[in-house]
Design an enzyme around this catalytic site. Sequence first.
Site, PDB file in Angstrom:
ATOM      1  N   GLY A  89       0.830  -1.190   0.000  1.00 26.56           N
ATOM      2  CA  GLY A  89       0.000   0.000   0.000  1.00 26.56           C
ATOM      3  C   GLY A  89       0.868   1.244   0.000  1.00 26.56           C
ATOM      4  O   GLY A  89       2.050   1.199  -0.344  1.00 26.56           O
ATOM      5  N   ARG A  90       0.319   2.357   0.430  1.00 27.45           N
ATOM      6  CA  ARG A  90       1.070   3.617   0.429  1.00 27.45           C
ATOM      7  C   ARG A  90       1.903   3.805   1.691  1.00 27.45           C
ATOM      8  O   ARG A  90       2.863   4.583   1.711  1.00 27.45           O
ATOM      9  CB  ARG A  90       0.092   4.790   0.239  1.00 27.45           C
ATOM     10  CG  ARG A  90       0.780   6.095  -0.061  1.00 27.45           C
ATOM     11  CD  ARG A  90      -0.056   7.016  -0.933  1.00 27.45           C
ATOM     12  NE  ARG A  90      -1.450   7.103  -0.574  1.00 27.45           N
ATOM     13  CZ  ARG A  90      -1.961   8.007   0.264  1.00 27.45           C
ATOM     14  NH1 ARG A  90      -1.186   8.872   0.874  1.00 27.45           N
ATOM     15  NH2 ARG A  90      -3.263   8.037   0.488  1.00 27.45           N
ATOM     16  N   GLU A  93       5.931   4.036   1.970  1.00 25.52           N
ATOM     17  CA  GLU A  93       6.616   5.265   1.572  1.00 25.52           C
ATOM     18  C   GLU A  93       7.122   6.041   2.783  1.00 25.52           C
ATOM     19  O   GLU A  93       8.230   6.559   2.776  1.00 25.52           O
ATOM     20  CB  GLU A  93       5.672   6.190   0.787  1.00 25.52           C
ATOM     21  CG  GLU A  93       5.444   5.821  -0.638  1.00 25.52           C
ATOM     22  CD  GLU A  93       4.530   6.827  -1.335  1.00 25.52           C
ATOM     23  OE1 GLU A  93       4.332   6.671  -2.542  1.00 25.52           O
ATOM     24  OE2 GLU A  93       4.022   7.755  -0.671  1.00 25.52           O
ATOM     25  N   CYS A 119       3.732  -6.211  -2.522  1.00 25.84           N
ATOM     26  CA  CYS A 119       3.359  -4.942  -3.137  1.00 25.84           C
ATOM     27  C   CYS A 119       4.444  -3.879  -2.922  1.00 25.84           C
ATOM     28  O   CYS A 119       5.569  -4.018  -3.387  1.00 25.84           O
ATOM     29  CB  CYS A 119       1.999  -4.516  -2.594  1.00 25.84           C
ATOM     30  SG  CYS A 119       1.179  -3.226  -3.553  1.00 25.84           S
ATOM     31  N   HIS A 120       4.138  -2.784  -2.209  1.00 26.91           N
ATOM     32  CA  HIS A 120       5.103  -1.726  -1.940  1.00 26.91           C
ATOM     33  C   HIS A 120       5.893  -1.968  -0.649  1.00 26.91           C
ATOM     34  O   HIS A 120       6.795  -1.190  -0.329  1.00 26.91           O
ATOM     35  CB  HIS A 120       4.389  -0.368  -1.837  1.00 26.91           C
ATOM     36  CG  HIS A 120       3.901   0.154  -3.149  1.00 26.91           C
ATOM     37  ND1 HIS A 120       2.829  -0.393  -3.815  1.00 26.91           N
ATOM     38  CD2 HIS A 120       4.341   1.181  -3.929  1.00 26.91           C
ATOM     39  CE1 HIS A 120       2.611   0.273  -4.949  1.00 26.91           C
ATOM     40  NE2 HIS A 120       3.517   1.228  -5.039  1.00 26.91           N
ATOM     41  N   TYR A 139       5.313  -5.100  -6.172  1.00 27.05           N
ATOM     42  CA  TYR A 139       4.468  -4.440  -7.156  1.00 27.05           C
ATOM     43  C   TYR A 139       5.378  -4.008  -8.306  1.00 27.05           C
ATOM     44  O   TYR A 139       6.489  -3.505  -8.072  1.00 27.05           O
ATOM     45  CB  TYR A 139       3.764  -3.233  -6.523  1.00 27.05           C
ATOM     46  CG  TYR A 139       2.756  -2.596  -7.440  1.00 27.05           C
ATOM     47  CD1 TYR A 139       1.616  -3.285  -7.827  1.00 27.05           C
ATOM     48  CD2 TYR A 139       2.958  -1.318  -7.941  1.00 27.05           C
ATOM     49  CE1 TYR A 139       0.692  -2.713  -8.685  1.00 27.05           C
ATOM     50  CE2 TYR A 139       2.035  -0.735  -8.800  1.00 27.05           C
ATOM     51  CZ  TYR A 139       0.902  -1.444  -9.173  1.00 27.05           C
ATOM     52  OH  TYR A 139      -0.012  -0.885 -10.025  1.00 27.05           O
TER      53      TYR A 139
END
Length: 199
Positions: A89-90, A93, A119-120, A139
């Site tokens: 997900g985000r 970051e 993913c991330h 991802y």
Amino acid sequence: MPGKKLLMVVGDFGEDAEIMVPFQALQAVGHEVHAVCPEKSEGDSVKTAVHDFRGDQTYLEERGHDFTLNATFDEVDPADYDGLVVPGGRAPEYLRTYDEVLDVVRHFFKAEKPVATTCHGPQILAAADVLEGYEMSSYPAVRAEVEAAGCSWVDGVTTDRNLVTARDWSDNAEWISAFLDVLGTTVEHGEPEVAVGDD
């Protein structure tokens, strides 16, 4: 065989299906899972996001659930845990900017304990500088970052030594199953019994 004690590092706007599904599935087979987030305590929540693919050049992000943390990040000792889960997900970051998060990741790799990420999530592992020589997935948009961190990228669920990786939530079933294998978890499958009543 007794269940393992697992640590899951999550954050605001992590991918809903990559947090909720493994959190519940790993508990369902007998493991204890502690979900933590830096600067948050047990009982606090993180907001999840649902990332969907609808034919655009990238994914669409919508608001997911409020996911309640069941442990306090500052109180956990990674040495007490048998494995680590890093959803995507985000959230990765910003989670990768916390030295404490990177130190947790480094502990699991140094001790060669099982790690699952998707993913991330590998953005955090890349920032922790632990990917040199691994074969892994992520991802696709994160491929350049993990390759720059020294790994070779694979398009699909991959297990390399202690590390189990996947592309996104669509790989959840295979990814979680592969992680259970690395944990040494055996799930007995029996033939389902169907009760047939009299007509």
